[in-house]
Design an enzyme around this catalytic site. Structure first.
Site, PDB file in Angstrom:
ATOM      1  N   SER A  49     -10.337  -1.378   4.126  1.00  0.00           N
ATOM      2  CA  SER A  49      -9.522  -1.674   5.313  1.00  0.00           C
ATOM      3  C   SER A  49      -9.098  -0.373   5.966  1.00  0.00           C
ATOM      4  CB  SER A  49      -8.251  -2.425   4.922  1.00  0.00           C
ATOM      5  OG  SER A  49      -8.567  -3.632   4.313  1.00  0.00           O
ATOM      6  N   ARG A  69       0.833  -1.214   0.000  1.00  0.00           N
ATOM      7  CA  ARG A  69       0.000   0.000   0.000  1.00  0.00           C
ATOM      8  C   ARG A  69       0.868   1.265   0.000  1.00  0.00           C
ATOM      9  NH1 ARG A  69      -2.918  -3.857  -0.413  1.00  0.00           N
ATOM     10  NH2 ARG A  69      -4.985  -4.116   0.515  1.00  0.00           N
ATOM     11  N   GLU A 106      -4.540   2.591   7.386  1.00  0.00           N
ATOM     12  CA  GLU A 106      -4.273   2.490   5.959  1.00  0.00           C
ATOM     13  C   GLU A 106      -4.957   3.656   5.250  1.00  0.00           C
ATOM     14  OE1 GLU A 106      -5.117   0.552   1.939  1.00  0.00           O
ATOM     15  OE2 GLU A 106      -6.460  -0.020   3.539  1.00  0.00           O
TER      16      GLU A 106
HETATM   17  N1  EPU Z   1      -9.772 -12.340  10.375  1.00  0.00           N
HETATM   18  C1  EPU Z   1     -10.297 -12.435  11.654  1.00  0.00           C
HETATM   19  N2  EPU Z   1     -11.599 -12.072  11.838  1.00  0.00           N
HETATM   20  C2  EPU Z   1     -12.376 -11.647  10.802  1.00  0.00           C
HETATM   21  C3  EPU Z   1     -11.843 -11.550   9.504  1.00  0.00           C
HETATM   22  C4  EPU Z   1     -10.521 -11.908   9.313  1.00  0.00           C
HETATM   23  O1  EPU Z   1      -9.635 -12.835  12.596  1.00  0.00           O
HETATM   24  O2  EPU Z   1     -13.553 -11.351  11.070  1.00  0.00           O
HETATM   25  C5  EPU Z   1      -8.359 -12.761  10.171  1.00  0.00           C
HETATM   26  C6  EPU Z   1      -8.287 -14.212   9.736  1.00  0.00           C
HETATM   27  O3  EPU Z   1      -7.161 -14.790  10.340  1.00  0.00           O
HETATM   28  C7  EPU Z   1      -8.073 -14.098   8.238  1.00  0.00           C
HETATM   29  C8  EPU Z   1      -7.208 -12.873   8.176  1.00  0.00           C
HETATM   30  O4  EPU Z   1      -7.760 -11.986   9.153  1.00  0.00           O
HETATM   31  O5  EPU Z   1      -7.432 -15.206   7.712  1.00  0.00           O
HETATM   32  C9  EPU Z   1      -7.152 -12.199   6.836  1.00  0.00           C
HETATM   33  O6  EPU Z   1      -8.473 -11.790   6.481  1.00  0.00           O
HETATM   34  P1  EPU Z   1      -8.842 -11.402   4.992  1.00  0.00           P
HETATM   35  O7  EPU Z   1      -8.422 -12.461   4.072  1.00  0.00           O
HETATM   36  O8  EPU Z   1     -10.273 -10.978   4.969  1.00  0.00           O
HETATM   37  O9  EPU Z   1      -7.888 -10.172   4.634  1.00  0.00           O
HETATM   38  P2  EPU Z   1      -7.333  -8.951   5.444  1.00  0.00           P
HETATM   39  O10 EPU Z   1      -5.905  -9.176   5.779  1.00  0.00           O
HETATM   40  O11 EPU Z   1      -8.215  -8.637   6.600  1.00  0.00           O
HETATM   41  C10 EPU Z   1      -6.455  -7.766   3.264  1.00  0.00           C
HETATM   42  C11 EPU Z   1      -6.537  -6.428   2.601  1.00  0.00           C
HETATM   43  C12 EPU Z   1      -7.901  -6.249   1.935  1.00  0.00           C
HETATM   44  C13 EPU Z   1      -8.081  -7.358   0.912  1.00  0.00           C
HETATM   45  C14 EPU Z   1      -7.951  -8.719   1.624  1.00  0.00           C
HETATM   46  C15 EPU Z   1      -8.017  -9.882   0.669  1.00  0.00           C
HETATM   47  C16 EPU Z   1      -5.098  -4.963   3.910  1.00  0.00           C
HETATM   48  C17 EPU Z   1      -5.027  -3.815   4.864  1.00  0.00           C
HETATM   49  N3  EPU Z   1      -6.326  -5.373   3.587  1.00  0.00           N
HETATM   50  O12 EPU Z   1      -7.414  -7.794   4.331  1.00  0.00           O
HETATM   51  O13 EPU Z   1      -7.879  -5.010   1.238  1.00  0.00           O
HETATM   52  O14 EPU Z   1      -9.354  -7.280   0.277  1.00  0.00           O
HETATM   53  O15 EPU Z   1      -6.673  -8.788   2.306  1.00  0.00           O
HETATM   54  O16 EPU Z   1      -6.827  -9.934  -0.066  1.00  0.00           O
HETATM   55  O17 EPU Z   1      -4.066  -5.447   3.472  1.00  0.00           O
HETATM   56  C18 EPU Z   1      -8.438  -2.711   1.391  1.00  0.00           C
HETATM   57  O18 EPU Z   1      -7.224  -2.490   1.217  1.00  0.00           O
HETATM   58  O19 EPU Z   1      -9.263  -1.777   1.554  1.00  0.00           O
HETATM   59  C19 EPU Z   1      -8.902  -4.090   1.436  1.00  0.00           C
HETATM   60  C20 EPU Z   1     -10.177  -4.405   1.663  1.00  0.00           C
END
Ligand code: EPU
Length: 334
Positions: free
Chosen positions: A234, A163, A329
């Site tokens: 995010s 990012r 972010e």
């Molecule tokens: N998780 C929880 N509780 C929840 C949801 C998720 O504990 O309710 C934990 C789980 O361990 C899960 C992990 O978070 O495996 C990762 O969750 P997720 O795959 O939903 O992704 P994220 O890391 O929360 C990032 C990006 C998103 C992108 C997703 C999918 C960032 C800051 N965010 O989120 O990007 O859509 O991966 O690739 O890196 C954005 O930038 O606005 C955005 C939505």
């Protein structure tokens, strides 16, 4: 053509739906408008906006806000498998993905349904489901407000990170206006299905459109649609911590994590959920009940302060419980 509106309400230009105004709104549809706009704003307070999908306005903006309506798509065949796609900064990035998938072009399908425009996508290095836009960017075209010249940055010059890019550095924010980008997309690409449960959502031998649909289904099940619930995606970055800190935290609980350069990445969503924030509200702001990484404008009337106070409470509680500092972010605009 240049559109200028004084004392302009920008509620519809920020997906968080903060009810704020700017002193002057300037919208243009040609790069040839930029020299005169730049000479006008150069020594004043100004910012350039895309779809406003990664911004938190902390109050009215007492300056100029610029917006590009340059939204064309041009294609050049490089060989029988590869094309160069040049797009204007004002094109909705998801419209580009739709265009590419319809033509069976691979490369950006995993980024489906991310709100925002192409220029901001290149500045922010948007990413999702194992793909970042830097993976397909060949170069970024800019107007340099300081030297009054157009300049092209090759991918390697953009200093892309998580990012992050050279365009986010404080000294460049008021210098370069992204006017367009060039991307390389492939006819014979393969699906990148390594992230999370994406593979199980996609049939064998998928097309780019199949992957796009699967990403859309996963996102819809977790993320609020910005058309109905205001948010900026995010809210926090996923923190990268030292191996020692990760190991000390994981003595007490099973911590989801990914090894990355420089340490261990821990999902901020997990940290926030462990601190009990999922679904919590504060004034008109709330932590999204299906994905706690997202702060929403839950009643449509959240104030910037509601969001900032909730943000600070979350940061404090994660620091207290885990010794980890969360960083937003979302850009806070003052
Ligand atoms: N998780 C929880 N509780 C929840 C949801 C998720 O504990 O309710 C934990 C789980 O361990 C899960 C992990 O978070 O495996 C990762 O969750 P997720 O795959 O939903 O992704 P994220 O890391 O929360 C990032 C990006 C998103 C992108 C997703 C999918 C960032 C800051 N965010 O989120 O990007 O859509 O991966 O690739 O890196 C954005 O930038 O606005 C955005 C939505």
């Amino acid at each position: 053509m240049v559109i200028r509106i004084p004392d302009y309400d920008i509620t519809k230009h920020n997906t968080f739906g903060m009810t704020v105004k700017c002193n002057d709104w300037i919208e243009y549809d040609s790069i040839h408008d930029l020299p005169s706009i730049a000479s006008e704003i150069k020594d004043k307070k100004w910012m350039h906006i895309g779809g406003g999908s990664n911004l938190l306005f902390t109050g009215d903006y007492d300056g100029y806000i610029l917006h590009s309506r340059i939204a064309g798509i041009e294609v050049e065949m490089l060989d029988d498998r590869k094309v160069r796609v040049s797009v204007g900064a004002g094109l909705k990035f998801d419209d580009l993905i739709d265009w590419a998938c319809t033509r069976n072009l691979w490369g950006i399908e995993n980024l489906s349904d991310i709100p925002g425009e192409a220029g901001a996508a290149a500045v922010q290095n948007i990413g999702a489901y194992g793909v970042e836009v830097k993976d397909v960017i060949e170069s970024v075209e800019c107007y340099d407000v300081m030297t009054n010249a157009f300049r092209e940055f090759k991918n390697a010059e953009c200093a892309y990170g998580y990012r992050d890019s050279i365009f986010k550095r404080p000294e460049n924010r008021k210098r370069y206006i992204v006017t367009g980008l060039k991307m390389i997309l492939q006819y014979d690409g393969t699906a990148n299905l390594d992230y999370g449960n994406l593979k199980s959502e996609v049939a064998d031998n998928p097309t780019p459109s199949d992957v796009r649909s699967a990403v859309g289904r996963i996102r819809a099940s977790k993320l609020p649609a910005v058309e109905s619930v205001g948010s900026a995606g995010s809210f926090f970055k996923n923190p990268i911590v030292s191996r020692e800190l990760y190991e000390s935290i994981s003595q007490d609980c099973n911590v989801p994590h990914y090894d990355v350069e420089g340490g261990v990445k821990i999902p901020a969503a997990w940290l926030i959920e462990q601190c009990g924030w999922k679904g919590s509200t504060h004034g008109g702001a709330a932590v999204w009940h299906k994905q706690p990484l997202i702060i929403v404008n839950s009643d449509g009337h959240a104030t910037p302060n509601d969001v900032i106070e909730l943000e600070n409470k979350i940061i404090d509680s994660v620091r207290l419980r885990f010794g980890i500092e969360l960083h937003p972010e979302v850009d806070h605009v003052k």
